[in-house]
Design a protein around this motif. Sequence first.
Motif, mmCIF file in Angstrom:
data_model
loop_
_atom_site.group_PDB
_atom_site.id
_atom_site.type_symbol
_atom_site.label_atom_id
_atom_site.label_comp_id
_atom_site.label_asym_id
_atom_site.label_seq_id
_atom_site.Cartn_x
_atom_site.Cartn_y
_atom_site.Cartn_z
ATOM 1 N N THR A 97 0.801 -1.222 0.000
ATOM 2 C CA THR A 97 0.000 0.000 0.000
ATOM 3 C C THR A 97 0.836 1.276 0.000
ATOM 4 N N LYS A 98 2.125 1.164 0.293
ATOM 5 C CA LYS A 98 2.961 2.369 0.306
ATOM 6 C C LYS A 98 3.236 2.883 -1.098
ATOM 7 N N LEU A 99 3.258 2.001 -2.088
ATOM 8 C CA LEU A 99 3.576 2.436 -3.455
ATOM 9 C C LEU A 99 2.533 3.423 -3.998
ATOM 10 N N PRO A 100 1.211 3.153 -3.869
ATOM 11 C CA PRO A 100 0.242 4.162 -4.295
ATOM 12 C C PRO A 100 0.384 5.479 -3.523
ATOM 13 N N LEU A 101 0.730 5.377 -2.218
ATOM 14 C CA LEU A 101 0.939 6.604 -1.440
ATOM 15 C C LEU A 101 2.119 7.386 -1.993
ATOM 16 N N TYR A 102 3.212 6.698 -2.312
ATOM 17 C CA TYR A 102 4.376 7.376 -2.878
ATOM 18 C C TYR A 102 4.018 8.068 -4.192
ATOM 19 N N SER A 103 3.162 7.423 -4.981
ATOM 20 C CA SER A 103 2.774 8.026 -6.261
ATOM 21 C C SER A 103 2.034 9.341 -6.030
ATOM 22 N N PHE A 104 1.220 9.404 -4.968
ATOM 23 C CA PHE A 104 0.525 10.647 -4.644
ATOM 24 C C PHE A 104 1.493 11.683 -4.086
ATOM 25 N N CYS A 105 2.450 11.228 -3.298
ATOM 26 C CA CYS A 105 3.444 12.163 -2.758
ATOM 27 C C CYS A 105 4.243 12.828 -3.882
ATOM 28 N N LEU A 106 4.390 12.141 -5.000
ATOM 29 C CA LEU A 106 5.050 12.726 -6.162
ATOM 30 C C LEU A 106 4.115 13.642 -6.943
ATOM 31 N N SER A 107 2.881 13.184 -7.153
ATOM 32 C CA SER A 107 1.986 13.894 -8.074
ATOM 33 C C SER A 107 1.337 15.140 -7.468
ATOM 34 N N VAL A 108 1.049 15.121 -6.167
ATOM 35 C CA VAL A 108 0.368 16.276 -5.567
ATOM 36 C C VAL A 108 1.216 17.551 -5.645
ATOM 37 N N PRO A 109 2.506 17.530 -5.246
ATOM 38 C CA PRO A 109 3.314 18.752 -5.407
ATOM 39 C C PRO A 109 3.430 19.193 -6.867
ATOM 40 N N VAL A 110 3.535 18.215 -7.782
ATOM 41 C CA VAL A 110 3.590 18.552 -9.207
ATOM 42 C C VAL A 110 2.297 19.229 -9.640
ATOM 43 N N ASN A 111 1.175 18.699 -9.162
ATOM 44 C CA ASN A 111 -0.122 19.284 -9.509
ATOM 45 C C ASN A 111 -0.218 20.727 -9.025
ATOM 46 N N VAL A 112 0.153 20.949 -7.776
ATOM 47 C CA VAL A 112 0.046 22.295 -7.208
ATOM 48 C C VAL A 112 0.987 23.267 -7.929
ATOM 49 N N ALA A 113 2.233 22.865 -8.109
ATOM 50 C CA ALA A 113 3.231 23.757 -8.718
ATOM 51 C C ALA A 113 2.878 24.097 -10.164
ATOM 52 N N THR A 114 2.581 23.065 -10.961
ATOM 53 C CA THR A 114 2.275 23.325 -12.374
ATOM 54 C C THR A 114 0.962 24.086 -12.528
ATOM 55 N N SER A 115 0.002 23.816 -11.663
ATOM 56 C CA SER A 115 -1.267 24.548 -11.746
ATOM 57 C C SER A 115 -1.055 26.035 -11.480
ATOM 58 N N ILE A 116 -0.264 26.353 -10.449
ATOM 59 C CA ILE A 116 0.004 27.762 -10.142
ATOM 60 C C ILE A 116 0.660 28.451 -11.330
ATOM 61 N N VAL A 117 1.668 27.783 -11.911
ATOM 62 C CA VAL A 117 2.395 28.375 -13.047
ATOM 63 C C VAL A 117 1.482 28.556 -14.249
ATOM 64 N N LEU A 118 0.685 27.559 -14.572
ATOM 65 C CA LEU A 118 -0.129 27.594 -15.781
ATOM 66 C C LEU A 118 -1.408 28.408 -15.615
ATOM 67 N N ILE A 119 -1.948 28.485 -14.403
ATOM 68 C CA ILE A 119 -3.140 29.313 -14.185
ATOM 69 C C ILE A 119 -2.802 30.791 -14.306
ATOM 70 N N TYR A 120 -1.686 31.183 -13.654
ATOM 71 C CA TYR A 120 -1.371 32.612 -13.569
ATOM 72 C C TYR A 120 -0.281 33.073 -14.528
ATOM 73 N N GLY A 121 0.373 32.122 -15.242
ATOM 74 C CA GLY A 121 1.340 32.496 -16.264
ATOM 75 C C GLY A 121 2.680 32.946 -15.729
ATOM 76 N N TYR A 122 3.246 32.216 -14.767
ATOM 77 C CA TYR A 122 4.567 32.551 -14.243
ATOM 78 C C TYR A 122 5.664 31.945 -15.124
ATOM 79 N N PHE A 123 6.891 32.469 -14.937
ATOM 80 C CA PHE A 123 8.095 31.957 -15.632
ATOM 81 C C PHE A 123 7.956 31.976 -17.153
ATOM 82 N N GLY A 124 7.260 32.974 -17.669
ATOM 83 C CA GLY A 124 7.152 33.127 -19.112
ATOM 84 C C GLY A 124 6.052 32.315 -19.771
#
Length: 454
Positions: free
Chosen positions: A162-189
Motif C-alpha cells: 500500500t505504500k507504493l500508491p501513497l508514494y505516487s501521490f506524494c510525487l503527483s500532488v506537489p507537481v499538480n500544485v506547482a504546475t497549476s500555479i504556473v499555468l493558471i497565472y502564467g509565471y516563468f514566461g
Amino acid sequence: MSHNSDVPSGPTVWDVFGLAWPMTLKAIMLHGTVVIDAYLVSALGETSLAAMGLAAAIAGFVLGAILAFSNAMQIRTAQAFGTGDAVFLKSALAAGMTVNLAVGAVGLALILVLGRPVIDAMAPNADVASLSVDYLAIFSLVILGEAVGQCLSSYFNGCGRTKLPLYSFCLSVPVNVATSIVLIYGYFGFPAFGVKGAAMGSAIAICVQVGFLVYSWVRVDGHLRRVVGWRQSSFGRSLRRHLAFSLPIAATFFSATFATQICTLIYARLSLNEFAAMTIIAPWIMVTGTIGMQWAQATGIIVAQLLGKKHPEAVLDQFLGRAWRGAFVAAAAVAIFLAAVCLSANLLYADLNVETRSMLIGFVPILLLLPFPKGSNAICGNTLRASGDTLHVMYIFIWSQWLFRVPATVLAVVYLDLSAFWVLSITLIEELIKFPAFHRRLFRGDWKRADIAV
C-alpha cells in the motif's frame, strides 16, 4: 480441550495498520487535492470557479465508476495474491485493467456526445459554459490516466504494497500544485491559461503518478508478462469471471453516490442556517470516515489473502477479532474528533450565524455514536466481499439506501419539516438498520469456508 496457544499465529492489528495508514493518507490527500484546486482557481473569480465545479461534477461520475471497479479489483487481487498463483494474479490485473480502460473510454464517449448539452443546460451563463467545456476537454486526459493509475494502485493494495500508491501521490500532488500555479497565472514566461491551467496541472500530475506506478510494477512484478495462460482457460472467460465478481461491488458504490447526491439536493430545502450546518459537517464526516473505511478495506485485503492461502477457520476468527477491536479504537478516535469540531464551532466558524453554530454543537450526540456501527458494518461488508459474497453486501446497501435513507430524508425535510438534528440522525439510523443484516450474515460463518479459487 482447545487452548488459544493451539491456534496458529495469524496477522495482527499491526498488519492491518501497516496496510491501512498509507491508504488513509492517500484518501485524505485525494480529497485535499480537490480543495487545493478549488482554492487556486477561486482567485480568478466566481465564473472560473463555477466552470471548474461544473466540469468536475460531470467528470466525477466517470471517475467514480473507475474508482468503484478499482475497489473490486483490489479485493480480487488480494484473493489471487493469497493463492500464490501467478496465472491468477496476471489474470486479475489484465481483467481489471481492461475493465477500467473500457469504463474510461465509455465515459469519455458519453462526455463527448452529451457533455456540451449538459453543460449548456446547467451553466448559469455562456461564459461559465465555455470555460467548463475547455476545462473538461483537457481533463479528459486525467480520466484516462486515472483508469490506469487506479487499477495499478488497487493491484498494489491487494498485494499488500500500500505504500507504493501513497508514494505516487506524494510525487503527483506537489507537481499538480506547482504546475497549476504556473499555468493558471502564467509565471516563468508561460501564458496565463486561467481555469484551463488547473486542468493542465492535473493532467501533468497524473502522468507523473501513472509513470511511477508503471515503473514500480515493471520493477516488482514485471515477470508476470512472461507467465503463460489464464485463470479460466482463456482471457475472455477470465474477464467474464472478473466482471461477475466486480459488478455487485461497483453497483454498491454507484448506489451510494447517487443516494448521497439526492439527499444533498433534498437538504437544500432546509432553512438557510440548517443547510449551512449540514454543508459544514458533511465534509468532516466524509474525511474522518476514510479512517474507518480504509481500516475495513485493509481488513478485507488480509481476509482475502488468508482465504486464498486456505488458513484454518481459527486463524480467520482470531484475526477478525483483532481487526474488530482495532476498528472500535479508530471509531472512538473519529467520534472524539468530530465532537471536538462541533464543540469548537464558536472558534472555528466565528463568522457564521449563532443559530448555525448552535446546530453544529447540537450534532454532538449523533456524531459520538455514528462511527461505531458504521465501522463495524464496514468490517462486515469488506470481510464478506473478500469471500466473494458481493451480492448480499450489495443488497444490504441498496435496500437501506433506497427503501429507507432517501424516503426518510424526503419525509423528514419535505413533509414533516424536521430540524437538521433529526435529518442528520437518519444517517445513524441507517447504520443501525444495516447492523443486524451484516452481522447475522457474518456470524453465520459461511465466509470462512468460501472457495475463492474460481
